[in-house]
Design an enzyme around this catalytic site. Structure first.
Site, PDB file in Angstrom:
ATOM      1  N   SER A   1      24.298  -0.893  19.868  1.00  0.00           N
ATOM      2  CA  SER A   1      23.589   0.239  19.266  1.00  0.00           C
ATOM      3  C   SER A   1      24.189   1.538  19.800  1.00  0.00           C
ATOM      4  CB  SER A   1      22.111   0.161  19.667  1.00  0.00           C
ATOM      5  OG  SER A   1      21.480   1.401  19.410  1.00  0.00           O
TER       6      SER A   1
ATOM      7  N   TYR B   1      15.376  -1.754  25.479  1.00  0.00           N
ATOM      8  CA  TYR B   1      16.210  -2.189  24.341  1.00  0.00           C
ATOM      9  C   TYR B   1      17.683  -1.830  24.576  1.00  0.00           C
ATOM     10  CZ  TYR B   1      18.178  -1.950  19.591  1.00  0.00           C
ATOM     11  OH  TYR B   1      18.975  -2.080  18.483  1.00  0.00           O
TER      12      TYR B   1
HETATM   13  P1  NDP Z   1      15.798  -6.087  10.529  1.00  0.00           P
HETATM   14  O1  NDP Z   1      14.453  -5.978  11.150  1.00  0.00           O
HETATM   15  O2  NDP Z   1      16.038  -5.476   9.188  1.00  0.00           O
HETATM   16  O3  NDP Z   1      16.241  -7.631  10.445  1.00  0.00           O
HETATM   17  C1  NDP Z   1      16.124  -8.425  11.581  1.00  0.00           C
HETATM   18  C2  NDP Z   1      16.784  -9.781  11.334  1.00  0.00           C
HETATM   19  O4  NDP Z   1      16.721 -10.532  12.553  1.00  0.00           O
HETATM   20  C3  NDP Z   1      16.069 -10.603  10.281  1.00  0.00           C
HETATM   21  O5  NDP Z   1      17.021 -11.412   9.625  1.00  0.00           O
HETATM   22  C4  NDP Z   1      15.130 -11.465  11.122  1.00  0.00           C
HETATM   23  O6  NDP Z   1      14.768 -12.714  10.511  1.00  0.00           O
HETATM   24  C5  NDP Z   1      15.973 -11.715  12.356  1.00  0.00           C
HETATM   25  N1  NDP Z   1      15.164 -11.998  13.549  1.00  0.00           N
HETATM   26  C6  NDP Z   1      14.166 -11.228  14.075  1.00  0.00           C
HETATM   27  N2  NDP Z   1      13.648 -11.829  15.172  1.00  0.00           N
HETATM   28  C7  NDP Z   1      14.322 -12.994  15.331  1.00  0.00           C
HETATM   29  C8  NDP Z   1      14.247 -14.060  16.251  1.00  0.00           C
HETATM   30  N3  NDP Z   1      13.352 -14.091  17.247  1.00  0.00           N
HETATM   31  N4  NDP Z   1      15.103 -15.101  16.104  1.00  0.00           N
HETATM   32  C9  NDP Z   1      16.012 -15.109  15.105  1.00  0.00           C
HETATM   33  N5  NDP Z   1      16.123 -14.142  14.185  1.00  0.00           N
HETATM   34  C10 NDP Z   1      15.289 -13.086  14.305  1.00  0.00           C
HETATM   35  O7  NDP Z   1      16.791  -5.447  11.620  1.00  0.00           O
HETATM   36  P2  NDP Z   1      18.251  -4.809  11.458  1.00  0.00           P
HETATM   37  O8  NDP Z   1      18.984  -5.495  10.395  1.00  0.00           O
HETATM   38  O9  NDP Z   1      18.118  -3.347  11.403  1.00  0.00           O
HETATM   39  O10 NDP Z   1      18.882  -5.158  12.892  1.00  0.00           O
HETATM   40  C11 NDP Z   1      19.902  -6.113  13.055  1.00  0.00           C
HETATM   41  C12 NDP Z   1      20.593  -5.863  14.390  1.00  0.00           C
HETATM   42  O11 NDP Z   1      21.143  -4.549  14.413  1.00  0.00           O
HETATM   43  C13 NDP Z   1      19.690  -5.977  15.624  1.00  0.00           C
HETATM   44  O12 NDP Z   1      20.379  -6.630  16.665  1.00  0.00           O
HETATM   45  C14 NDP Z   1      19.421  -4.528  15.980  1.00  0.00           C
HETATM   46  O13 NDP Z   1      19.130  -4.402  17.346  1.00  0.00           O
HETATM   47  C15 NDP Z   1      20.733  -3.888  15.593  1.00  0.00           C
HETATM   48  N6  NDP Z   1      20.696  -2.449  15.349  1.00  0.00           N
HETATM   49  C16 NDP Z   1      19.906  -1.918  14.348  1.00  0.00           C
HETATM   50  C17 NDP Z   1      19.889  -0.556  14.125  1.00  0.00           C
HETATM   51  C18 NDP Z   1      19.042   0.069  13.067  1.00  0.00           C
HETATM   52  O14 NDP Z   1      18.847   1.300  13.124  1.00  0.00           O
HETATM   53  N7  NDP Z   1      18.533  -0.670  12.093  1.00  0.00           N
HETATM   54  C19 NDP Z   1      20.716   0.354  14.937  1.00  0.00           C
HETATM   55  C20 NDP Z   1      21.519  -0.315  15.921  1.00  0.00           C
HETATM   56  C21 NDP Z   1      21.497  -1.643  16.106  1.00  0.00           C
HETATM   57  P3  NDP Z   1      13.524 -12.816   9.430  1.00  0.00           P
HETATM   58  O15 NDP Z   1      13.953 -12.009   8.229  1.00  0.00           O
HETATM   59  O16 NDP Z   1      13.405 -14.264   9.117  1.00  0.00           O
HETATM   60  O17 NDP Z   1      12.328 -12.242  10.110  1.00  0.00           O
END
Ligand code: NDP
Length: 254
Positions: free
Chosen positions: A146, A159
Site C-alpha cells: 500500500s 495495517y
Molecule cells: P475488497 O474489499 O474490494 O476485496 C477484498 C478481497 O479479499 C475479496 O475478494 C475478498 O473475498 C477477499 N478476502 C477478504 N478477507 C479474506 C480472507 N480472510 N481470506 C481470503 N480472502 C479474503 O478489497 P481491495 O480489492 O480494495 O483490496 C485488495 C488488496 O489491495 C488488499 O490486500 C488491500 O490491503 C490492498 N490495497 C487496497 C487499497 C485500496 O484503496 N482499495 C490500497 C492499497 C492496497 P470475498 O469477496 O469472498 O469477501
C-alpha cells in the site's frame, strides 16, 4: 495447440483489485485460479468473464486468516489443476486478498492487530510457503502492499505495518527463490475505489476529493489502474524485474 500456457493464482479475485488483476492476467493469455472468501457468486461471475475472454478459470474458497486450512486448500487447487487445466502446477501467485481496519495506534486492540496479522502477513507468508510445492520454476510472485508504507495517514498504524512486513518479506523471498528463477515483486496501490474499508474512498465524497487533491494526476485510483501492472509483472516483459516495490498511486503525497 497451446504451448506452455501459464496459470496464475489470484487470492481475493471475487471483487475489487483482485478481480481486475484476474481479468488483466486473462487478457494477457493466462489461465486463472481465483479465490474468494465468502462471495462465491461474485467469484463465479468473474470465472464466466474470464471464460468469455477465451481463457480457463476456476474459483476456490480460501480464508487466508486460517493457515491450518491451507493443506486442504492446496488439495483443492491440485484437483482443480488436474480437472480444469490438465496439469499439476501453476506459475504465478498473486497475494492480493486482504482487509483494512481503520483504528488509531492508541486504540488498536490486540484482536484487531491479530486479525490484521493473520490476513495481511501470516496468511500470505505460509500460503506462499505451501504454494511453492505446486509452482513451476521460472514463474513469479506478486505481493500487494500500500502507499501507506511510504506516507502515513492516521488510523493505519497496524495495517501499514503489516504491509511494511510484506515489503521486507518480498526481498527475502526474491533472494531465496532466485535459484528457482522465481521473481518476487510487490505492488503498492494508492487509495483505490473498491469495497475496501467499507468503500470509504469510493463513497465518502470528502475523502475522495481530499485524496484527489493530494494526487499529482488529480483523482483517486480505480481497480483497472492496478490490474494491468500486476499482469505485466506476470509476463516475460518483466523477466528482469525482481525484488521491487512498485507504487501505483498516480503520484499520491509526493
Ligand atoms: P475488497 O474489499 O474490494 O476485496 C477484498 C478481497 O479479499 C475479496 O475478494 C475478498 O473475498 C477477499 N478476502 C477478504 N478477507 C479474506 C480472507 N480472510 N481470506 C481470503 N480472502 C479474503 O478489497 P481491495 O480489492 O480494495 O483490496 C485488495 C488488496 O489491495 C488488499 O490486500 C488491500 O490491503 C490492498 N490495497 C487496497 C487499497 C485500496 O484503496 N482499495 C490500497 C492499497 C492496497 P470475498 O469477496 O469472498 O469477501
Amino acid at each position: 495447440m497451446e504451448v506452455n500456457k501459464k496459470i496464475a493464482l489470484v487470492t481475493g479475485g471475487s471483487r475489487g483489485l483482485g478481480k481486475e488483476m484476474a481479468l488483466s492476467l486473462a487478457n494477457k493469455g493466462l489461465d486463472i485460479v481465483l479465490t474468494y472468501h465468502s462471495k462465491k457468486e461474485e467469484a463465479e461471475a468473474v470465472v464466466s468473464e474470464i471464460e468469455a475472454l477465451g481463457q480457463k478459470a476456476v474459483a476456490i474458497q480460501l480464508n487466508v486468516a486460517e493457515s491450518s486450512s491451507f493443506d486442504l486448500f492446496f488439495q483443492n487447487v491440485a484437483t482443480a489443476l488436474k480437472t480444469t487445466f490438465d496439469t499439476d502446477k501453476f506459475d504465478f501467485l498473486v497475494n492480493n486478498a486482504g482487509i483494512g481496519i481503520h483504528e488509531s495506534f492508541l486504540t488498536t486492540t490486540e484482536q484487531q492487530f491479530d486479525e490484521l496479522t493473520n490476513i495481511q502477513f501470516k496468511g500470505p507468508y505460509f500460503l506462499t510457503q505451501k504454494a511453492l510445492a505446486v509452482m513451476n520454476d521460472g514463474g513469479g510472485i506478486v505481493n500487494i502492499s500500500s502507499g501507506l508504507t511510504r506516507f502515513s495517514f492516521p488510523g493505519y498504524a497496524a495495517y501499514a505495518s503489516m504491509k511494511g512486513a510484506m515489503e521486507t518479506l518480498t526481498k527475502y523471498q526474491a533472494k531465496e527463490l532466485g535459484e528457482r528463477k522465481i521473481r518476487v515483486n510487490i505492488v503498492a496501490p494508492g487509495a483505490i475505489e473498491t469495497d475496501f474499508g467499507g468503500g470509504a474512498v469510493r463513497d465518502n465524497e470528502q475523502l475522495n476529493q481530499f485524496i484527489a487533491s493530494v494526487t499529482a494526476l488529480g483523482r483517486v485510483g480505480l481497480p483497472e489502474d492496478i490490474g494491468g501492472v500486476v499482469a505485466f509483472l506476470c509476463t516475460d516483459d518483466a523477466k528482469w524485474v525482481n525484488a521491487q516495490r512498485i507504487e501505483v498511486s498516480g503520484g499520491m503525497n509526493l
